[in-house]
Design a protein around this motif. Structure first.
Motif, PDB file in Angstrom:
ATOM      1  N   SER A  44       0.821  -1.201   0.000  1.00 35.80           N
ATOM      2  CA  SER A  44       0.000   0.000   0.000  1.00 35.80           C
ATOM      3  C   SER A  44       0.860   1.258   0.000  1.00 35.80           C
ATOM      4  N   GLY A  45       2.148   1.123  -0.157  1.00 40.39           N
ATOM      5  CA  GLY A  45       3.037   2.268  -0.188  1.00 40.39           C
ATOM      6  C   GLY A  45       3.539   2.617   1.199  1.00 40.39           C
ATOM      7  N   ASP A  46       4.420   3.579   1.244  1.00 30.95           N
ATOM      8  CA  ASP A  46       4.989   4.025   2.507  1.00 30.95           C
ATOM      9  C   ASP A  46       4.181   5.204   3.015  1.00 30.95           C
ATOM     10  N   HIS A  47       3.530   5.033   4.129  1.00 40.11           N
ATOM     11  CA  HIS A  47       2.688   6.089   4.688  1.00 40.11           C
ATOM     12  C   HIS A  47       3.298   6.700   5.947  1.00 40.11           C
ATOM     13  N   ALA A  48       4.611   6.570   6.102  1.00 31.67           N
ATOM     14  CA  ALA A  48       5.274   7.049   7.324  1.00 31.67           C
ATOM     15  C   ALA A  48       5.131   8.556   7.511  1.00 31.67           C
ATOM     16  N   ASP A  49       4.922   9.279   6.427  1.00 34.27           N
ATOM     17  CA  ASP A  49       4.807  10.733   6.534  1.00 34.27           C
ATOM     18  C   ASP A  49       3.354  11.201   6.616  1.00 34.27           C
ATOM     19  N   LEU A  50       2.417  10.266   6.754  1.00 37.15           N
ATOM     20  CA  LEU A  50       0.999  10.606   6.855  1.00 37.15           C
ATOM     21  C   LEU A  50       0.509  10.403   8.287  1.00 37.15           C
ATOM     22  N   THR A  51      -0.498  11.174   8.651  1.00 38.02           N
ATOM     23  CA  THR A  51      -1.091  11.023   9.976  1.00 38.02           C
ATOM     24  C   THR A  51      -2.103   9.881   9.966  1.00 38.02           C
ATOM     25  N   VAL A  52      -2.489   9.463  11.157  1.00 35.65           N
ATOM     26  CA  VAL A  52      -3.510   8.427  11.301  1.00 35.65           C
ATOM     27  C   VAL A  52      -4.767   8.852  10.541  1.00 35.65           C
ATOM     28  N   VAL A  55      -4.317   8.614   6.679  1.00 34.79           N
ATOM     29  CA  VAL A  55      -4.329   7.235   6.190  1.00 34.79           C
ATOM     30  C   VAL A  55      -5.753   6.684   6.171  1.00 34.79           C
ATOM     31  N   LEU A  56      -6.504   6.921   7.237  1.00 36.02           N
ATOM     32  CA  LEU A  56      -7.887   6.440   7.274  1.00 36.02           C
ATOM     33  C   LEU A  56      -8.734   7.105   6.210  1.00 36.02           C
ATOM     34  N   ARG A  57      -8.562   8.381   5.990  1.00 41.21           N
ATOM     35  CA  ARG A  57      -9.318   9.071   4.933  1.00 41.21           C
ATOM     36  C   ARG A  57      -8.987   8.483   3.566  1.00 41.21           C
ATOM     37  N   HIS A  58      -7.713   8.207   3.341  1.00 46.17           N
ATOM     38  CA  HIS A  58      -7.291   7.627   2.061  1.00 46.17           C
ATOM     39  C   HIS A  58      -7.955   6.265   1.832  1.00 46.17           C
ATOM     40  N   PHE A  59      -7.818   5.370   2.801  1.00 48.81           N
ATOM     41  CA  PHE A  59      -8.349   4.028   2.614  1.00 48.81           C
ATOM     42  C   PHE A  59      -9.878   3.986   2.649  1.00 48.81           C
ATOM     43  N   SER A  60     -10.512   4.975   3.255  1.00 51.90           N
ATOM     44  CA  SER A  60     -11.976   4.999   3.262  1.00 51.90           C
ATOM     45  C   SER A  60     -12.536   5.224   1.863  1.00 51.90           C
TER      46      SER A  60
END
Length: 86
Positions: A44-52, A55-60
């Motif tokens: 799903s890529g590297d999401h280390a620079d994203l907030t919780v 990430v939830l908004r993206h996957f929703s």
């Protein structure tokens, strides 16, 4: 070299991509069921620079009837950690 279309076909069946034309069915059923099916991505890529919350908004966006990400954050006990990096 031409592609075989396997990845595109799979993404259409998963509901991650809309078809450009034609019809797609599984065992004789159209894709009306796709909103009820879940998938787990291999990567799903590297999401280390994203907030919780990000990430939830993206996957929703992968599911047409997803719950509000802020509601999910509260439901799983992460209230107050929305802006924490993943």
């Amino acid at each position: 070299m031409p592609t075989t279309g396997k990845a595109t076909t799979t993404e259409i069946l998963e509901g991650r991509r809309d078809r450009d034309s034609g019809a797609v069915s599984v065992l004789g059923a159209d894709l009306a069921w796709r909103g009820r099916a879940g998938i787990v991505l291999r990567e799903s890529g590297d999401h280390a620079d994203l907030t919780v919350q990000e990430v939830l908004r993206h996957f929703s966006t992968y599911h047409p009837d997803s719950r509000d990400p802020d509601e999910v954050i509260d439901a799983v006990g992460l209230g107050g950690r929305e802006r924490a990096l993943t």
